[in-house]
Structures are given as C-alpha cells and as structure tokens.
Motif scaffolding. Structure first.
Motif, PDB file in Angstrom:
ATOM      1  N   ARG A  19      55.716 -30.599   2.764  1.00  0.00           N
ATOM      2  CA  ARG A  19      57.026 -30.705   3.414  1.00  0.00           C
ATOM      3  C   ARG A  19      58.007 -29.704   2.818  1.00  0.00           C
ATOM      4  O   ARG A  19      58.736 -29.021   3.549  1.00  0.00           O
ATOM      5  N   ALA A  22      57.323 -26.235   3.901  1.00  0.00           N
ATOM      6  CA  ALA A  22      57.757 -25.993   5.279  1.00  0.00           C
ATOM      7  C   ALA A  22      59.278 -26.006   5.417  1.00  0.00           C
ATOM      8  O   ALA A  22      59.802 -25.678   6.478  1.00  0.00           O
ATOM      9  N   LEU A  62      52.755 -31.094   9.685  1.00  0.00           N
ATOM     10  CA  LEU A  62      52.951 -30.234   8.517  1.00  0.00           C
ATOM     11  C   LEU A  62      52.000 -29.042   8.486  1.00  0.00           C
ATOM     12  O   LEU A  62      52.027 -28.248   7.547  1.00  0.00           O
ATOM     13  N   ARG A  63      51.142 -28.935   9.498  1.00  0.00           N
ATOM     14  CA  ARG A  63      50.178 -27.836   9.571  1.00  0.00           C
ATOM     15  C   ARG A  63      49.353 -27.742   8.293  1.00  0.00           C
ATOM     16  O   ARG A  63      49.313 -26.717   7.622  1.00  0.00           O
ATOM     17  N   ALA A  82      49.339 -23.197   5.578  1.00  0.00           N
ATOM     18  CA  ALA A  82      49.993 -22.784   6.823  1.00  0.00           C
ATOM     19  C   ALA A  82      49.733 -21.312   7.094  1.00  0.00           C
ATOM     20  O   ALA A  82      50.218 -20.456   6.387  1.00  0.00           O
ATOM     21  N   PRO A  86      56.423 -21.194   8.173  1.00  0.00           N
ATOM     22  CA  PRO A  86      56.855 -22.547   8.512  1.00  0.00           C
ATOM     23  C   PRO A  86      58.070 -22.534   9.425  1.00  0.00           C
ATOM     24  O   PRO A  86      58.877 -21.603   9.394  1.00  0.00           O
TER      25      PRO A  86
END
Length: 128
Positions: A19, A22, A62-63, A82, A86
């Motif tokens: 989190r 991102a 959240l990828r 990711a 993000p």
C-alpha cells in the motif's frame, strides 16, 4: 495457533508495504477492494486473516501476487511486484468515481478532459 498469528502478521506487513509503495491510504485500498475500512485496517494490522476472495481482491487492488502477499516469495519480490507505476491516490479516487458514471456521462467527461488538454498544450482540435 502461532502459525495462524504469524500468517496474519505476515500478510498485514506485506499489505502495508504494498500500500505504501502504491502511495495509497487504507481508505483507498478498502474502497478499491470493496472492504469496509475497519476490516481492511484489522487485516493490515495482522489482527484478521482475509478470506480467499478478499485476498484475491486485495492482490488485484494493490497489483501484487498472492505468493508475495502470502510470504511465499522473497520480500524483494514484494517491492518489485508492480510492473507499471503505481496509481496516485488522486487517480485512484477518480477511477472509482468514473466507474459510477453512465456511458453518456463518461463521453461528456472525456470530451471535457480532451478540451482541457488541448487548451493546456495548445493541441489543435481535429477537423470534422
């Protein structure tokens, strides 16, 4: 019981890291994954174990891969999970709002955004 508590903490720590990577708030992630903010907070703090469907939604929001979230891969995999940049919190909020619009409202908003971009960049309007 220790294994379950350890898993809760591990998933919570992985969620927190993903989190923050991102640039999202807990409210952003809870909204993107369809969870109540309080529930997401408990999961992230390691106080609650998410169900499999909730785990899937969190991975999508959240990828992040499920293996990284479950601690089956190295922490470095979590940091590099990711492949694309993000989404900013502002863009995530806008995306949530866009999902609520009708097709006509989306066309109108798209035309407005294009006009703003043209004016800002002095891009000529297409000839009809």
């Amino acid at each position: 019981m220790d294994d379950i508590d350890s898993l809760k903490r591990s998933i919570g720590a992985a969620l927190l890291m993903a989190r923050e990577r991102a640039g999202l708030t807990q409210a952003d992630v809870s909204s993107m994954s369809g969870l109540a903010s309080a529930m997401y907070g408990r999961i992230e703090r390691g106080q609650m174990l998410p169900s499999v469907p909730t785990l899937h939604r969190l991975c999508m929001a959240l990828r992040i891969s499920a293996s990284a979230l479950l601690g089956l891969s190295s922490p470095r995999d979590l940091a590099a999970a990711a492949p694309e940049p993000p989404m900013s919190p502002q863009l995530a909020r806008l995306a949530r709002l866009l999902r609520m619009l009708s097709p006509g409202e989306l066309r109108c908003l798209g035309a407005l955004a294009l006009d703003i971009r043209r004016r800002k960049n002095l891009v000529p309007a297409p000839s009809d």
